[in-house]
Design a protein around this motif. Structure first.
Motif, short mmCIF file in Angstrom:
data_model
loop_
_atom_site.label_atom_id
_atom_site.label_comp_id
_atom_site.label_asym_id
_atom_site.label_seq_id
_atom_site.Cartn_x
_atom_site.Cartn_y
_atom_site.Cartn_z
N GLU A 92 0.89 -1.02 0.07
CA GLU A 92 -0.02 -0.12 0.13
C GLU A 92 0.94 1.27 -0.05
O GLU A 92 0.54 2.10 -0.81
N ARG A 93 1.88 1.03 1.00
CA ARG A 93 2.71 2.36 0.72
C ARG A 93 3.75 2.64 -0.34
O ARG A 93 3.68 3.57 -0.75
N MET A 94 4.05 1.40 -0.98
CA MET A 94 4.92 1.57 -2.28
C MET A 94 3.96 2.08 -3.28
O MET A 94 4.39 2.77 -4.11
N ALA A 95 2.73 1.82 -3.27
CA ALA A 95 1.73 2.06 -4.29
C ALA A 95 1.43 3.57 -4.09
O ALA A 95 1.36 4.36 -5.34
N GLU A 96 1.41 3.96 -3.15
CA GLU A 96 1.22 5.58 -2.59
C GLU A 96 2.18 6.24 -3.16
O GLU A 96 2.15 7.37 -3.83
N GLU A 97 3.52 5.81 -2.79
CA GLU A 97 4.74 6.54 -3.22
C GLU A 97 5.12 6.64 -4.67
O GLU A 97 5.42 7.44 -5.27
N LEU A 98 4.67 5.40 -5.45
CA LEU A 98 4.64 5.41 -6.77
C LEU A 98 3.89 6.11 -7.47
O LEU A 98 4.34 6.84 -8.24
N SER A 99 2.61 6.15 -6.92
CA SER A 99 1.65 6.97 -7.47
C SER A 99 1.88 8.41 -7.53
O SER A 99 1.76 9.24 -8.42
N ARG A 100 2.44 8.68 -6.37
CA ARG A 100 2.92 10.22 -6.07
C ARG A 100 3.91 10.60 -7.29
O ARG A 100 3.90 11.79 -7.89
N TYR A 101 4.93 9.83 -7.25
CA TYR A 101 6.18 10.07 -8.18
C TYR A 101 5.71 10.27 -9.45
O TYR A 101 6.00 11.13 -10.08
N LEU A 102 4.86 9.05 -10.25
CA LEU A 102 4.48 9.32 -11.38
C LEU A 102 3.48 10.49 -11.77
O LEU A 102 3.60 11.00 -13.01
N ARG A 103 2.81 10.83 -10.83
CA ARG A 103 1.79 11.93 -11.11
C ARG A 103 2.59 13.24 -11.24
O ARG A 103 2.51 14.10 -12.02
N GLY A 104 3.65 13.37 -10.34
CA GLY A 104 4.60 14.57 -10.61
C GLY A 104 5.46 14.47 -11.67
O GLY A 104 5.59 15.28 -12.38
N TRP A 105 5.75 13.25 -12.07
CA TRP A 105 6.68 13.16 -13.49
C TRP A 105 5.87 13.68 -14.41
O TRP A 105 6.41 14.17 -15.53
N ILE A 106 4.91 12.81 -14.51
CA ILE A 106 3.96 13.03 -15.82
C ILE A 106 3.35 14.62 -15.72
O ILE A 106 3.37 15.07 -16.67
#
Length: 175
Positions: free
Chosen positions: A112-126
């Protein structure tokens, strides 16, 4: 902030000379039509920066080159036909490395934490790189995300596959 104040005088000088340029903080690119003009402008602007502004120019980061041979804030340009803004290769490499870090099994974080961090990173990068004019780069990264990124242990590509959290699926379509 200090660079904005000090380099405002550089901006005015470049505008006075009628040069095309972009600057963000202390990073800047000046665009001219020929190599000869580039060398002449680089020499005179270096002189202006060192003599008038009393600043040091990083010679290792300074160069006269075609726009597609340089990067600026993670972007570069294509060389064929009408130049298009593209994601610089180093930015793509850093993206892949960060995804590998975020999805590493050895981090000791839950899914769950990994998904949250990954999602945050992807949103920022995109949000930052999503406006590139070469969608094939984004498409290949999406494919890489689905098939390769972090799905194997380590960066060597060997090991068992595991699924990428669903938070990453379809992120590119939202730009």
């Amino acid at each position: 902030m200090l660079s904005k104040i000090v380099l405002d005088e550089l901006d005015r000088e470049l505008e006075r000379r009628g040069l095309h340029f972009v600057r963000y903080a202390d990073d800047s690119n000046i665009y001219v039509r020929s190599r000869r003009a580039g060398e002449r402008v680089m020499e005179s602007i270096t002189r202006f920066i060192t003599a008038k502004l009393k600043l040091k120019v990083n010679q290792q980061k300074s160069a006269v080159a075609r726009p597609w041979g340089r990067k600026f804030l993670g972007f570069s340009f294509t060389s064929a036909g009408i130049p298009k803004r593209r994601i610089a290769p180093k930015a793509v490499d850093r993206f892949k490395e960060r995804i590998r870090e975020l999805t590493s099994r050895t981090r000791g974080v839950g899914t769950e934490r990994m998904a949250e961090e990954l999602s945050r990173y992807l949103r920022g990068w995109i949000g930052y790189f999503g406006k590139c004019e070469t969608p094939s780069v984004l498409e290949s990264l999406e494919q890489w995300l689905r098939l390769d990124s972090g799905l194997r242990s380590g960066s060597s590509g060997s090991g068992a596959r595991r699924g990428l959290p669903s938070c990453a699926n379809g992120m590119w379509a939202k730009t």
